[in-house]
Scaffold this active site. Structure first.
Site, short mmCIF file in Angstrom:
data_model
loop_
_atom_site.label_atom_id
_atom_site.label_comp_id
_atom_site.label_asym_id
_atom_site.label_seq_id
_atom_site.Cartn_x
_atom_site.Cartn_y
_atom_site.Cartn_z
N THR A 14 0.75 -1.12 0.10
CA THR A 14 0.19 -0.25 -0.02
C THR A 14 1.05 1.15 0.04
OG1 THR A 14 -1.81 -1.26 0.98
CG2 THR A 14 -1.75 1.16 1.54
N THR A 94 1.65 -4.57 4.27
CA THR A 94 1.09 -4.81 5.65
C THR A 94 0.64 -6.24 5.83
OG1 THR A 94 -0.78 -3.76 5.74
CG2 THR A 94 1.03 -2.59 6.35
N1 ASP Z 1 -2.82 -4.81 0.18
C1 ASP Z 1 -1.34 -4.22 0.85
C2 ASP Z 1 -0.34 -5.39 0.96
O1 ASP Z 1 0.33 -5.45 0.02
C3 ASP Z 1 -1.95 -3.87 2.25
C4 ASP Z 1 -1.02 -3.03 2.76
O2 ASP Z 1 0.16 -2.86 2.47
O3 ASP Z 1 -1.38 -2.27 3.87
O4 ASP Z 1 -0.22 -6.02 2.04
#
Ligand code: ASP
Length: 332
Positions: A14, A94
């Protein structure tokens, strides 16, 4: 003034994603926002450290796989072997950050600081959290006091340990928590302070290295317990060639009768079974004799997804050796 050099390894997530409007906080994607653009959005980073960017991947972290872990680990070890590089930051989605962090915690050779960060809001959002998270992560990576503490996760001003930390909230910027063991420290403004440290062996103290997966990672599946389960997914995992199964049981790693039959059958075929729990806090320890007699190994304080990482490394090093795997689960 001579600034420390910090290498930033970008993997996607993200923190480099964007959406159509500043109020769109879900359903965003990795488009044309680059790690370089992220860095340029935080000019004060250059007061803290000299930066070099090492691109490793550009994917949502739900798509991270073992080959990417190995590529990342080798790149970090190579950079940190250079005297002039003081520490590393990994920008990462995350969603699976805790698994990548625990893998690195087990395989990296370095004692220099390695800090994972990311963001919960895309780069296009009002109050995007990525820029400050990146600045804080660089501050921690450049801090000599962050050395030899294992791999760190730093978001929202909190410094957490790879082993004990989980993503606890699907949307909040305060998502990484170690509910039972607490944070290691914090970073606020230009202050980095540590208040505690991890006891379990990590990085240079472990027996593992990225080379353990050089001929591929062993297949280990996680099977989640639920009302009405019948062992179907355990049988499917065995058929798919799983060398290990992590059973995310109920409560203290309990197993239904039908699931138990499927797991006994798997164990009798040489599949190593680890008992973990779908309940997020509290350890899973030795329990019923018939489970111990079948060789089921308790996951201790590891979540199912972290138990899977450790089981893969253990099986890569000691294929099919349940006694060695049990020792490894007691140690790490
Ligand atoms: N979809 C995202 C990821 O690549 C979520 C994030 O990065 O917060 O994990």
């Amino acid at each position: 003034m001579q600034r420390p050099k910090v290498a930033i390894f970008s993997t996607g997530g993200t923190i480099v994603s964007s959406a159509a409007s500043s109020t769109q906080l879900t359903n965003y994607a990795i488009r044309d926002f680059t790690p370089e653009a992220l860095l340029a959005s935080v000019p004060s980073i250059s007061d803290v450290a000299e930066i070099e960017i090492v691109p490793v991947a550009n994917i949502p972290s739900s798509c991270i796989d073992e080959a990417t872990w190995v590529k990342l680990a080798r790149a970090i070890d190579a950079a940190l072997a250079r005297d002039e590089v003081a520490g590393a930051v990994v920008t990462h989605g995350t969603d699976t950050m805790e698994e990548t962090a625990y893998f690195l915690n087990l395989v990296l050779e370095t004692r220099k600081p390695v800090v994972l960060t990311g963001s919960m809001r895309p780069s296009s959002a009002l109050s995007a959290d990525g820029p400050l998270n990146l600045l804080n992560a660089v501050r921690v990576a450049a801090c000599p006091g962050a050395a030899d503490r294992g791999i760190l996760i730093t978001l929202n001003g909190v410094i957490n340990a790879a082993r004990s930390t989980m993503k606890s909230n699907s949307i909040s910027v305060e998502t990484f928590r170690a509910p039972e063991y607490g944070a290691l420290g914090f970073v606020v403004g230009d202050e980095v302070e540590f208040v505690t440290r991890v006891e379990k062996p990590h990085t240079a103290e472990t027996e593992f290295s990225p080379d353990d997966f050089s001929s591929g990672a062993p297949r280990v599946d996680i099977v989640l317990a639920h009302a009405g389960d019948d062992g179907l997914f355990v049988r499917a995992a065995v058929e798919a060639g799983a060398e290990g199964i992590v059973h995310a049981g109920c409560g203290h790693g309990t197993i239904s009768k039908k699931m138990e039959a499927a797991l006994f059958d798997a164990a009798s075929k040489g599949v190593v079974v680890v008992r973990a729990s779908r309940t997020p806090t509290g350890p899973v320890l030795r329990s019923l004799d018939r489970w111990s007699d079948a060789g089921f190994i308790p996951a201790g304080t590891l979540s199912p997804q972290k138990a899977r990482v450790l089981l893969q490394l253990a099986l890569a090093k000691y294929p099919g050796d349940a006694a060695e795997v049990a020792r490894i689960f007691r140690t790490y």
